[in-house]
Write a protein that holds these residues in place. Structure first.
Motif, PDB file in Angstrom:
ATOM      1  N   ALA A   1       0.719  -1.357  -0.010  1.00  0.00           N
ATOM      2  CA  ALA A   1      -0.004   0.087   0.109  1.00  0.00           C
ATOM      3  C   ALA A   1       0.841   1.053   0.081  1.00  0.00           C
ATOM      4  O   ALA A   1       0.541   2.126  -0.704  1.00  0.00           O
ATOM      5  CB  ALA A   1      -0.770  -0.020   1.285  1.00  0.00           C
TER       6      ALA A   1
ATOM      7  N   ARG B   1       1.137   4.112  -2.826  1.00  0.00           N
ATOM      8  CA  ARG B   1       0.829   5.591  -2.502  1.00  0.00           C
ATOM      9  C   ARG B   1       2.249   6.461  -2.968  1.00  0.00           C
ATOM     10  O   ARG B   1       2.097   7.671  -3.658  1.00  0.00           O
ATOM     11  CB  ARG B   1       0.619   5.664  -0.928  1.00  0.00           C
ATOM     12  CG  ARG B   1      -0.519   5.497  -0.734  1.00  0.00           C
ATOM     13  CD  ARG B   1      -0.969   5.923   0.939  1.00  0.00           C
ATOM     14  NE  ARG B   1      -0.152   5.308   1.935  1.00  0.00           N
ATOM     15  CZ  ARG B   1      -0.511   4.113   2.456  1.00  0.00           C
ATOM     16  NH1 ARG B   1      -1.512   3.456   2.038  1.00  0.00           N
ATOM     17  NH2 ARG B   1       0.259   3.569   3.464  1.00  0.00           N
TER      18      ARG B   1
ATOM     19  N   ALA C   1      -6.436  14.917  -9.942  1.00  0.00           N
ATOM     20  CA  ALA C   1      -6.788  13.635  -9.214  1.00  0.00           C
ATOM     21  C   ALA C   1      -7.662  12.722 -10.471  1.00  0.00           C
ATOM     22  O   ALA C   1      -7.392  11.552 -10.571  1.00  0.00           O
ATOM     23  CB  ALA C   1      -7.735  13.845  -8.298  1.00  0.00           C
TER      24      ALA C   1
ATOM     25  N   VAL D   1      -7.765   8.807  -9.572  1.00  0.00           N
ATOM     26  CA  VAL D   1      -8.051   8.683  -8.157  1.00  0.00           C
ATOM     27  C   VAL D   1      -8.891   9.721  -7.508  1.00  0.00           C
ATOM     28  O   VAL D   1      -9.116  10.880  -8.110  1.00  0.00           O
ATOM     29  CB  VAL D   1      -6.793   8.632  -7.242  1.00  0.00           C
ATOM     30  CG1 VAL D   1      -6.049   7.338  -7.702  1.00  0.00           C
ATOM     31  CG2 VAL D   1      -5.985   9.663  -7.521  1.00  0.00           C
ATOM     32  N   SER D   2      -9.395   9.757  -6.332  1.00  0.00           N
ATOM     33  CA  SER D   2     -10.095  10.731  -5.587  1.00  0.00           C
ATOM     34  C   SER D   2      -8.891  11.759  -5.083  1.00  0.00           C
ATOM     35  O   SER D   2      -8.030  11.518  -4.614  1.00  0.00           O
ATOM     36  CB  SER D   2     -10.915  10.213  -4.471  1.00  0.00           C
ATOM     37  OG  SER D   2     -10.147   9.774  -3.371  1.00  0.00           O
TER      38      SER D   2
ATOM     39  N   ASP E   1      -8.974  12.903  -1.971  1.00  0.00           N
ATOM     40  CA  ASP E   1      -8.668  12.365  -0.641  1.00  0.00           C
ATOM     41  C   ASP E   1      -7.506  11.403  -0.849  1.00  0.00           C
ATOM     42  O   ASP E   1      -6.609  11.493  -0.109  1.00  0.00           O
ATOM     43  CB  ASP E   1      -9.905  11.925   0.058  1.00  0.00           C
ATOM     44  CG  ASP E   1     -10.723  12.962   0.504  1.00  0.00           C
ATOM     45  OD1 ASP E   1     -10.414  14.062   0.502  1.00  0.00           O
ATOM     46  OD2 ASP E   1     -11.900  12.600   0.928  1.00  0.00           O
ATOM     47  N   ARG E   2      -7.537  10.419  -1.915  1.00  0.00           N
ATOM     48  CA  ARG E   2      -6.445   9.517  -1.944  1.00  0.00           C
ATOM     49  C   ARG E   2      -5.084  10.178  -2.527  1.00  0.00           C
ATOM     50  O   ARG E   2      -4.198   9.854  -1.849  1.00  0.00           O
ATOM     51  CB  ARG E   2      -6.846   8.401  -2.914  1.00  0.00           C
ATOM     52  CG  ARG E   2      -5.889   7.234  -3.125  1.00  0.00           C
ATOM     53  CD  ARG E   2      -6.495   6.201  -3.940  1.00  0.00           C
ATOM     54  NE  ARG E   2      -5.425   5.320  -4.443  1.00  0.00           N
ATOM     55  CZ  ARG E   2      -5.590   4.245  -5.342  1.00  0.00           C
ATOM     56  NH1 ARG E   2      -6.678   4.235  -6.170  1.00  0.00           N
ATOM     57  NH2 ARG E   2      -4.496   3.629  -5.480  1.00  0.00           N
TER      58      ARG E   2
ATOM     59  N   ALA F   1      -3.630  11.997   0.546  1.00  0.00           N
ATOM     60  CA  ALA F   1      -2.829  10.870   1.563  1.00  0.00           C
ATOM     61  C   ALA F   1      -1.564  10.442   1.032  1.00  0.00           C
ATOM     62  O   ALA F   1      -0.633  10.300   1.712  1.00  0.00           O
ATOM     63  CB  ALA F   1      -3.799   9.694   1.682  1.00  0.00           C
ATOM     64  N   ALA F   2      -1.736  10.338  -0.284  1.00  0.00           N
ATOM     65  CA  ALA F   2      -0.154   9.813  -1.048  1.00  0.00           C
ATOM     66  C   ALA F   2       0.758  10.860  -0.766  1.00  0.00           C
ATOM     67  O   ALA F   2       1.844  10.588  -0.562  1.00  0.00           O
ATOM     68  CB  ALA F   2      -0.622   9.465  -2.579  1.00  0.00           C
TER      69      ALA F   2
END
Length: 301
Positions: free
Chosen positions: A188, A192, A217, A222-223, A225-226, A229-230
């Protein structure tokens, strides 16, 4: 006749050679003095469009400029400059070491198939300047490694291409260990890190087009939010922060190295309103674009 600063920041293959001369999978290694001595040991500000450079200084000292920062160094010293970063050197005559130039496509071919590809790519795409540390600390003697690389890059020995690829990977691993990069091992986290790397590449490709983070994004599938985070995991910066940092860096480059009007700098960076650009810049630099330009030139007008 335009003055020096009215011209764009020069983009070279090797220093003084036009960028158009770059060829795929280009690798070159030479002693620092080979080119530096030809220019009185002063390498003016420039950047490489598709070349990453690594320098291992084994003796001597000098000063290094990376974009808006300047620092003095003394051997042993390691410098890692990804493509696109404006840099300059002032070497003391007689300074020795090796400078390695690697085409970005060659780096990608060497690093991407590796199980630790994301971690290595993050290292290869980061700027680093500092004391490399002892071989015991990093498990690699970088000075000997680049000397071997220089010999293999000449291409005269059987299997030279394979040897160069292996040595380049070892060099990037050495840089990573020297920088004490945080370990990224779980799948994971690798995903990221790769998303962050792809975002940075997309930022470079569309920097001047005024894209919002949501569009980046969407282009990455991807969203927001994702993506957030990355980026925060990889560099502790939000996507918006990364985008704004990159815009600020390019704005400072244009203000320092050219005499383009502030309004032209704003439009070139995708801002429709020069006044908004000035507020954007001042909020982050603490100075207006015009004041920053004057300060960077020691008050010259």
């Amino acid at each position: 006749m335009p003055t020096l600063r009215e011209r764009p920041i020069p983009v070279f293959r090797l220093y003084g050679e036009t960028a158009e001369a770059t060829v795929p999978s280009f690798v070159h290694a030479e002693r620092i003095g080979t080119s530096a001595a030809l220019h009185d040991w002063e390498i003016a500000p420039h950047r490489h469009g598709a070349l990453t450079q690594g320098l291992v200084v084994t003796s001597g000292h000098g000063a290094l400029s990376l974009d808006a920062s300047r620092e003095e160094f003394s051997a042993p010293w390691l410098v890692w400059v990804p493509s696109g970063v404006v840099h300059a050197f002032s070497f003391r005559p007689g300074t020795d070491g090796v400078v390695l130039s690697l085409a970005d496509d060659f780096l990608a071919a060497v690093l991407d198939p590796d199980a630790e590809a994301a971690r290595l790519r993050v290292t290869a795409e980061a700027t680093f300047s500092g004391r490399p540390g002892s071989p015991e600390e990093i498990d690699l003697d970088l000075a000997r490694l680049v000397e071997t690389l220089m010999r293999e890059a000449a291409g005269a020995l059987p299997g030279a291409a394979s040897a160069v690829a292996a040595l380049v990977k070892l060099l990037v691993v050495g840089v990573m260990r020297t920088r004490a990069a945080r370990s990224i091992t779980e799948p994971a986290a690798l995903a990221r890190a790769d998303l962050h790397r792809r975002f940075r590449r997309l930022v470079e490709a569309h920097l001047r087009e005024g894209w919002p983070v949501a569009r980046f994004a969407a282009a990455l599938g991807v969203s927001p939010d994702r993506l957030h985070a990355a980026c925060t995991e990889a560099v502790r910066r939000s996507p918006q922060g990364i985008l704004h940092d990159r815009l600020m860096l390019e704005a400072k480059r244009s203000l320092v190295y050219t005499t383009l009007p502030v309004s032209k700098v704003a439009f070139d960076l995708g801002f429709n309103d020069p006044a908004y650009f000035s507020r954007f810049f001042a909020a982050r630099a603490g100075l207006s674009p015009a004041s920053f330009r004057r300060a960077s030139r020691g008050g010259e007008t």
